[in-house]
Design a protein around this motif. Structure first.
Motif, PDB file in Angstrom:
ATOM      1  N   LEU A 129       0.830  -1.215   0.000  1.00  0.00           N
ATOM      2  CA  LEU A 129       0.000   0.000   0.000  1.00  0.00           C
ATOM      3  C   LEU A 129       0.862   1.262   0.000  1.00  0.00           C
ATOM      4  O   LEU A 129       0.550   2.247  -0.657  1.00  0.00           O
ATOM      5  CB  LEU A 129      -0.941  -0.023   1.204  1.00  0.00           C
ATOM      6  N   ALA A 130       1.978   1.204   0.705  1.00  0.00           N
ATOM      7  CA  ALA A 130       2.824   2.397   0.828  1.00  0.00           C
ATOM      8  C   ALA A 130       3.428   2.808  -0.513  1.00  0.00           C
ATOM      9  O   ALA A 130       3.890   3.932  -0.669  1.00  0.00           O
ATOM     10  CB  ALA A 130       3.930   2.136   1.841  1.00  0.00           C
ATOM     11  N   GLU A 131       3.437   1.874  -1.485  1.00  0.00           N
ATOM     12  CA  GLU A 131       4.135   2.176  -2.737  1.00  0.00           C
ATOM     13  C   GLU A 131       3.240   2.766  -3.822  1.00  0.00           C
ATOM     14  O   GLU A 131       3.714   3.097  -4.900  1.00  0.00           O
ATOM     15  CB  GLU A 131       4.810   0.908  -3.256  1.00  0.00           C
ATOM     16  N   VAL A 132       1.956   2.878  -3.564  1.00  0.00           N
ATOM     17  CA  VAL A 132       1.084   3.467  -4.598  1.00  0.00           C
ATOM     18  C   VAL A 132       0.620   4.844  -4.143  1.00  0.00           C
ATOM     19  O   VAL A 132       0.783   5.217  -2.972  1.00  0.00           O
ATOM     20  CB  VAL A 132      -0.148   2.571  -4.896  1.00  0.00           C
ATOM     21  N   ALA A 133       0.018   5.594  -5.075  1.00  0.00           N
ATOM     22  CA  ALA A 133      -0.485   6.935  -4.741  1.00  0.00           C
ATOM     23  C   ALA A 133      -1.543   6.808  -3.648  1.00  0.00           C
ATOM     24  O   ALA A 133      -2.437   5.957  -3.734  1.00  0.00           O
ATOM     25  CB  ALA A 133      -1.081   7.570  -5.988  1.00  0.00           C
ATOM     26  N   GLN A 134      -1.437   7.632  -2.621  1.00  0.00           N
ATOM     27  CA  GLN A 134      -2.368   7.573  -1.500  1.00  0.00           C
ATOM     28  C   GLN A 134      -3.580   8.439  -1.848  1.00  0.00           C
ATOM     29  O   GLN A 134      -3.489   9.667  -1.857  1.00  0.00           O
ATOM     30  CB  GLN A 134      -1.692   8.085  -0.231  1.00  0.00           C
ATOM     31  N   THR A 135      -4.680   7.803  -2.155  1.00  0.00           N
ATOM     32  CA  THR A 135      -5.867   8.554  -2.599  1.00  0.00           C
ATOM     33  C   THR A 135      -7.061   8.237  -1.703  1.00  0.00           C
ATOM     34  O   THR A 135      -7.116   7.168  -1.080  1.00  0.00           O
ATOM     35  CB  THR A 135      -6.251   8.155  -4.039  1.00  0.00           C
ATOM     36  N   HIS A 260       0.737   7.384   8.423  1.00  0.00           N
ATOM     37  CA  HIS A 260       2.162   7.678   8.164  1.00  0.00           C
ATOM     38  C   HIS A 260       2.429   8.052   6.722  1.00  0.00           C
ATOM     39  O   HIS A 260       3.512   8.457   6.380  1.00  0.00           O
ATOM     40  CB  HIS A 260       3.049   6.457   8.462  1.00  0.00           C
ATOM     41  N   HIS A 261       1.420   7.846   5.884  1.00  0.00           N
ATOM     42  CA  HIS A 261       1.688   7.966   4.449  1.00  0.00           C
ATOM     43  C   HIS A 261       0.998   9.171   3.824  1.00  0.00           C
ATOM     44  O   HIS A 261       0.841   9.226   2.607  1.00  0.00           O
ATOM     45  CB  HIS A 261       1.216   6.692   3.737  1.00  0.00           C
ATOM     46  N   THR A 262       0.559  10.087   4.624  1.00  0.00           N
ATOM     47  CA  THR A 262      -0.220  11.207   4.091  1.00  0.00           C
ATOM     48  C   THR A 262       0.110  12.473   4.870  1.00  0.00           C
ATOM     49  O   THR A 262       0.589  12.416   5.994  1.00  0.00           O
ATOM     50  CB  THR A 262      -1.735  10.898   4.222  1.00  0.00           C
ATOM     51  N   ASP A 263      -0.211  13.611   4.253  1.00  0.00           N
ATOM     52  CA  ASP A 263       0.011  14.876   4.962  1.00  0.00           C
ATOM     53  C   ASP A 263      -1.222  15.302   5.733  1.00  0.00           C
ATOM     54  O   ASP A 263      -1.203  16.297   6.446  1.00  0.00           O
ATOM     55  CB  ASP A 263       0.379  15.980   3.961  1.00  0.00           C
ATOM     56  N   ASP A 264      -2.308  14.583   5.548  1.00  0.00           N
ATOM     57  CA  ASP A 264      -3.541  14.930   6.266  1.00  0.00           C
ATOM     58  C   ASP A 264      -4.055  13.660   6.957  1.00  0.00           C
ATOM     59  O   ASP A 264      -4.995  13.017   6.486  1.00  0.00           O
ATOM     60  CB  ASP A 264      -4.583  15.467   5.272  1.00  0.00           C
ATOM     61  N   PRO A 265      -3.419  13.298   8.084  1.00  0.00           N
ATOM     62  CA  PRO A 265      -3.798  12.023   8.709  1.00  0.00           C
ATOM     63  C   PRO A 265      -5.274  11.953   9.084  1.00  0.00           C
ATOM     64  O   PRO A 265      -5.896  10.899   8.922  1.00  0.00           O
ATOM     65  CB  PRO A 265      -2.924  11.946   9.963  1.00  0.00           C
ATOM     66  N   VAL A 266      -5.845  13.070   9.532  1.00  0.00           N
ATOM     67  CA  VAL A 266      -7.256  13.000   9.927  1.00  0.00           C
ATOM     68  C   VAL A 266      -8.143  12.794   8.690  1.00  0.00           C
ATOM     69  O   VAL A 266      -9.101  12.010   8.717  1.00  0.00           O
ATOM     70  CB  VAL A 266      -7.683  14.244  10.734  1.00  0.00           C
ATOM     71  N   GLY A 267      -7.777  13.456   7.599  1.00  0.00           N
ATOM     72  CA  GLY A 267      -8.516  13.244   6.353  1.00  0.00           C
ATOM     73  C   GLY A 267      -8.444  11.786   5.928  1.00  0.00           C
ATOM     74  O   GLY A 267      -9.445  11.197   5.478  1.00  0.00           O
ATOM     75  N   ALA A 268      -7.257  11.185   6.107  1.00  0.00           N
ATOM     76  CA  ALA A 268      -7.096   9.774   5.732  1.00  0.00           C
ATOM     77  C   ALA A 268      -7.977   8.887   6.620  1.00  0.00           C
ATOM     78  O   ALA A 268      -8.638   7.964   6.130  1.00  0.00           O
ATOM     79  CB  ALA A 268      -5.631   9.374   5.873  1.00  0.00           C
ATOM     80  N   PRO A 326       8.445   8.943  10.167  1.00  0.00           N
ATOM     81  CA  PRO A 326       7.029   9.080   9.784  1.00  0.00           C
ATOM     82  C   PRO A 326       6.076   8.944  10.966  1.00  0.00           C
ATOM     83  O   PRO A 326       5.057   9.639  11.041  1.00  0.00           O
ATOM     84  CB  PRO A 326       6.827   7.929   8.786  1.00  0.00           C
ATOM     85  N   PHE A 327       6.396   8.065  11.938  1.00  0.00           N
ATOM     86  CA  PHE A 327       5.552   7.940  13.140  1.00  0.00           C
ATOM     87  C   PHE A 327       5.439   9.278  13.847  1.00  0.00           C
ATOM     88  O   PHE A 327       4.355   9.738  14.193  1.00  0.00           O
ATOM     89  CB  PHE A 327       6.175   6.960  14.138  1.00  0.00           C
ATOM     90  N   GLU A 328       6.623   9.872  14.063  1.00  0.00           N
ATOM     91  CA  GLU A 328       6.651  11.138  14.815  1.00  0.00           C
ATOM     92  C   GLU A 328       5.801  12.189  14.117  1.00  0.00           C
ATOM     93  O   GLU A 328       5.024  12.902  14.738  1.00  0.00           O
ATOM     94  CB  GLU A 328       8.094  11.651  14.913  1.00  0.00           C
ATOM     95  N   LYS A 329       5.961  12.237  12.793  1.00  0.00           N
ATOM     96  CA  LYS A 329       5.243  13.267  12.034  1.00  0.00           C
ATOM     97  C   LYS A 329       3.727  13.035  12.160  1.00  0.00           C
ATOM     98  O   LYS A 329       2.967  13.954  12.493  1.00  0.00           O
ATOM     99  CB  LYS A 329       5.677  13.205  10.561  1.00  0.00           C
ATOM    100  N   ALA A 330       3.307  11.802  11.921  1.00  0.00           N
ATOM    101  CA  ALA A 330       1.868  11.507  11.969  1.00  0.00           C
ATOM    102  C   ALA A 330       1.325  11.771  13.367  1.00  0.00           C
ATOM    103  O   ALA A 330       0.246  12.359  13.537  1.00  0.00           O
ATOM    104  CB  ALA A 330       1.621  10.056  11.577  1.00  0.00           C
ATOM    105  N   PHE A 331       2.081  11.357  14.363  1.00  0.00           N
ATOM    106  CA  PHE A 331       1.635  11.506  15.752  1.00  0.00           C
ATOM    107  C   PHE A 331       1.400  12.983  16.071  1.00  0.00           C
ATOM    108  O   PHE A 331       0.338  13.370  16.571  1.00  0.00           O
ATOM    109  CB  PHE A 331       2.706  10.899  16.669  1.00  0.00           C
ATOM    110  N   ASP A 332       2.367  13.811  15.734  1.00  0.00           N
ATOM    111  CA  ASP A 332       2.219  15.229  16.078  1.00  0.00           C
ATOM    112  C   ASP A 332       1.159  15.919  15.226  1.00  0.00           C
ATOM    113  O   ASP A 332       0.454  16.814  15.704  1.00  0.00           O
ATOM    114  CB  ASP A 332       3.573  15.935  15.996  1.00  0.00           C
ATOM    115  N   GLN A 333       1.018  15.468  13.994  1.00  0.00           N
ATOM    116  CA  GLN A 333      -0.064  16.056  13.167  1.00  0.00           C
ATOM    117  C   GLN A 333      -1.432  15.712  13.756  1.00  0.00           C
ATOM    118  O   GLN A 333      -2.331  16.546  13.810  1.00  0.00           O
ATOM    119  CB  GLN A 333       0.013  15.516  11.738  1.00  0.00           C
TER     120      GLN A 333
END
Ligand SMILES: Cc1ncc(COP(=O)(O)O)c(C=O)c1O
Length: 791
Positions: A129-135, A260-268, A326-333
């Motif tokens: 999953l991590a290797e394809v576009a996150q949509t 971990h794979h997106t810039d908008d974790p809540v949106g994901a 990536p964990f740290e980033k997602a966690f703080d977001q």
């Protein structure tokens, strides 16, 4: 050592994976399964896995279990996969391949001298999953696939499902002892705060949610995407973390995995949740916990990852170090968005109404939010959409006799008569949702529930055959009623009370003169005096006849104008006139005059109907008069848009003689289900008797306190309807209009909602749902007493 002690808290936190050589593995595959081919080692946290590509292209996965693994847990996995295959054969999950001897598992000794269980599964092709576009499409399909998996696992049971597991979120509190592996003090504190919140506030709620055996690890590493369609999930693998737990945890694991794979974790998370919810509808308690569960899972992953980096059992910690950033980033977001913000987005994504706190919560932003909503209303709905109260209420929930504001403040609702059997009555809710799930169409098809409902409705009017026409509102019912009256009688004039309100269609606007001056009243309408025995002209024993006499000039005038009188229309509760006490015999006297002149009586039961007056189902019956045409609205569907006209077959025949009649929504199966459910509740909860008892008790209580408050001029009404007229002087009856408005707002501040009515807008309108009880009446009386004292 301290680290060693800490490590013992959870099995597998530091356990070794088996170490079979490729040669040894291929011997096992050949001897146990008769499988040969090209071997490739696959990563696993605690097992040793090989992919074997056979000469014919068929690919399988050979799994050597950790020697610590409980055979019962391996059996759990196998039985679950077999169960899933039976329930949903199209789900992309691995198939169990038996040994040559027909067993689900084999056993071999490993290079470490320990015995290991061996299994063979079909290989699931696909891309990580991590290797394809996150949509959003991909995330929704992930949620939907996990939900299908949960549906397939429904009813599956295995005694090993309560095994002790590191990745079981219920055990997150135990990891509190391992947080010292996180070097950054600030981050450590944030992780600890999340774990503490989980322990204190989330875990106690989990046990009350729906539970079953779940996959529990649909993280991105265990999810494969189709090679030819990057928005489609092609496989969910690794059943090693299955446990019995709250259903929502399965969604939480999948959602956490993509943060971990997106810039908008809540949106994901919203997308994954929406996909899940579309297949397996979530409950409000579940959606409201989802954010906390995801954040806790990310925190747990972070603790375990750091702990393993600090306490390595092999040199292979490179992949762990890759995870940390990536964990740290997602966690703080996630923390930056916060619980309330995330919950609101999640609720919206899954079509839940806005959150309502279970208890009153101070909210510093509440005023600003209300201002913003009022401004948006003004912009989007226009400035003349009036609101109740000087400071309107931002309502988010209703339940029985209660309305709740966005801050969780509850108000005793003594005003909203549309929810006749109480807000969100479960019986009505079930009827509506089940019918909608089955069918919602229109009257051009044959369906049974409209007939059952019409039969029940007409049976409430015992005298004479009655037929129903279904519409969508009180106004529309009156509009059709007036057309019926005109076509049946051939006359085109009508009589209503001064100040009447019967609705808002073009035709019925003429029947609603309100405060209009005489010269603005439509030419075919004549108004007659309101038979008000408190402040009107006639108050004595002959008041009925004297008020009724007002109909004579009206009829004569319509005749003179060449129109004739087609109908008289009365709101049989006289709510809009201030819930006046109408002299006995008045209604019959007017109706008799109209009938004698060739017209019919339209009983507008929009306010009085369905037992509001306590003595009878319909207000006209409480006046001892049957109507040729009865119109129904407001309470009929407990809030669902519905209206009806009940009339005679002859009048219906006149109405439909030339054209017939059709309303797209009128009488649709969902509306009829709501209507029938309302009748059920009225019968089962004996609401007419309740209206008589509680209404009389309420009025008596108000009379008692009014002895202290000279501004109360009169207390009146019937059934579950009370009018309290406020006057500045009990002799001159000067209306206390401004005071009534103030009182309304004070009542609201004191937690009780009432309205105001009457020609002078000086009558408190108390019109609670029919499920109002004596203790609610006590609360209302107390609030009124206090509010009057504050006036
Ligand atoms: C007596 C009466 N008739 C008719 C109506 C109109 O009903 P609706 O708003 O459903 O069109 C009302 C509305 O308040 C009413 O009070």
């Amino acid at each position: 050592m301290a680290e060693q002690q800490a490590a013992e808290n959870i099995k597998f936190l530091d356990s070794d994976v088996p170490e079979f050589s490729a040669e040894a593995a291929s011997d096992v595959a050949r001897e146990l399964y008769g499988v040969e081919g090209e071997f490739k080692r696959l990563y696993s946290e605690r097992d040793q896995n090989f992919r074997i590509r056979q000469a014919d292209g068929a690919t399988v996965v050979l799994k050597f279990a950790n020697s610590e693994e409980d055979p019962g847990v391996l059996d759990l996995q196998h039985q679950a996969l077999i169960h899933i295959e039976r329930r949903d054969p199209d789900l992309p999950v691995p198939r169990v391949i038996r040994t040559l001897a027909g067993d689900l598992i084999g056993t071999v000794d490993g290079p470490d001298g320990r015995s290991h269980i061996v299994r063979l599964l079909s290989y699931m092709p696909g891309i990580d999953l991590a290797e394809v576009a996150q949509t959003p499409e991909l995330y929704r399909d992930l949620g939907a696939t996990v939900a299908r998996l949960d549906v397939a696992l429904r009813g599956f049971f295995h005694p090993a499902a309560d095994h002790v597991l590191l990745w079981d979120l219920k055990r997150a509190p135990e990891l509190r002892r391992n947080t010292d592996a996180i070097a950054d003090a600030g981050l450590r504190a944030r992780v600890e705060a999340v774990l503490d919140h989980f322990t204190d506030d989330v875990l106690p709620l989990l046990g009350g949610l729906r539970g079953q055996i779940i996959h529990n690890d649909a993280n991105a590493g265990n999810v494969l995407v189709a090679e030819d369609d990057h928005a489609r999930i092609a496989g969910i693998i690794d059943y090693g973390d299955m446990v019995h737990g709250a259903l929502i945890l399965d969604l939480a694991m999948a959602a956490a995995g993509v943060t971990h794979h997106t810039d908008d974790p809540v949106g994901a998370i919203c997308d994954v949740a929406a996909g899940y919810d579309a297949v397996l509808p979530l409950e409000a308690e579940e959606i409201d916990l989802l954010y906390d569960l995801v954040v806790t899972r990310v925190a747990v992953e972070y603790v375990i990852c750091n702990w393993r980096i600090v306490n390595p059992t092999s040199s292979d910690i490179g992949h762990l170090i890759d995870f940390v950033g990536p964990f740290e980033k997602a966690f703080d977001q996630l923390l930056a968005v916060g619980r309330a913000g995330a919950r609101d987005r999640l609720r919206r994504a899954c079509q839940f109404p806005p959150y309502c706190p279970p208890t009153e919560e101070p909210d510093a932003d509440a005023d600003a939010v209300l201002d913003e909503l009022i401004e948006r209303r003004r912009r989007l709905l226009g400035p003349k959409q009036f609101l109740f109260y000087d400071r309107p209420i931002h309502v988010v929930r209703g339940d029985g006799v209660w309305l709740y504001s966005a801050t969780g403040r509850r108000y005793l609702d003594a005003y909203n008569n549309v929810t006749h059997v109480g807000h969100s009555h479960r019986h009505v809710l079930r009827a509506i949702s089940r019918q909608y799930a089955a069918l919602c169409t229109n009257t051009r098809y044959v369906y049974r529930n409209i007939l059952d409902y019409a039969e029940r409705l007409t049976a409430t009017i015992p005298d004479g055959p009655r037929v129903c026409v279904f519409v969508n509102s009180g106004s529309e019912a009156n509009d059709i009623a007036w057309r019926m009256a005109k076509m049946h009688t051939g006359k085109t004039g009508a009589i209503v009370l001064e100040g009447a309100y019967h609705g808002g269609t073009d035709a019925i606007d003429a029947f609603s003169p309100g405060d209009l001056p005489a010269d603005k009243i439509a030419a075919h309408i004549r108004t007659i005096a309101s038979p008000d025995t408190y402040r009107g002209e006639f108050r004595g024993a002959d008041a009925a006849a004297r008020y009724a006499a007002d109909a004579d000039p009206a009829i004569a005038s319509l005749d003179q104008a060449g129109l004739g009188v087609g109908a008289v229309m009365f709101d049989t509760s006289f709510v809009n006139h201030g819930i006046i006490d109408v002299p006995e015999g008045y209604l019959k006297a007017v109706v008799d005059k109209v009938r004698a002149a060739g017209g019919v009586f339209i009983a507008d039961e929009v306010q009085a109907g369905f037992g509001r007056m306590g003595s009878h189902m319909w207000g006209c019956q409480s006046h001892g008069v049957e109507a040729e045409i009865v119109t129904l609205g407001k309470p009929i569907g407990n809030g669902l848009a519905l209206g009806a006209i009940i009339t005679t077959p002859e009048i219906l025949a006149s109405f439909t003689a030339d054209t017939g009649y059709f309303s797209t929504f009128g009488g649709n199966p969902v509306a009829c289900a709501a209507g029938a459910a309302v009748l059920d509740v009225i019968e089962r909860e004996e609401l007419l008797a309740n209206a008589r008892d509680v209404g009389a008790y309420l009025r008596e209580g108000i009379r008692q306190i009014s002895q202290k408050h000279s501004i109360v001029g009169d207390v009146r009404g019937a059934g579950m309807l009370a009018g309290v007229e406020l006057v500045r002087d009990r002799v001159t009856l000067e209306p206390a209009r401004a005071e009534t408005k103030r009182l309304l707002n004070l009542m609201k501040d004191n937690g009780v909602l009432v309205g105001r009515e009457g020609t002078h807008r000086n009558v408190l309108k108390i019109r609670p749902s029919m499920v109002f009880k004596r203790d609610h009446a006590d609360q209302l009386i107390d609030a009124l007493d206090r509010s009057l004292a504050e006036l």
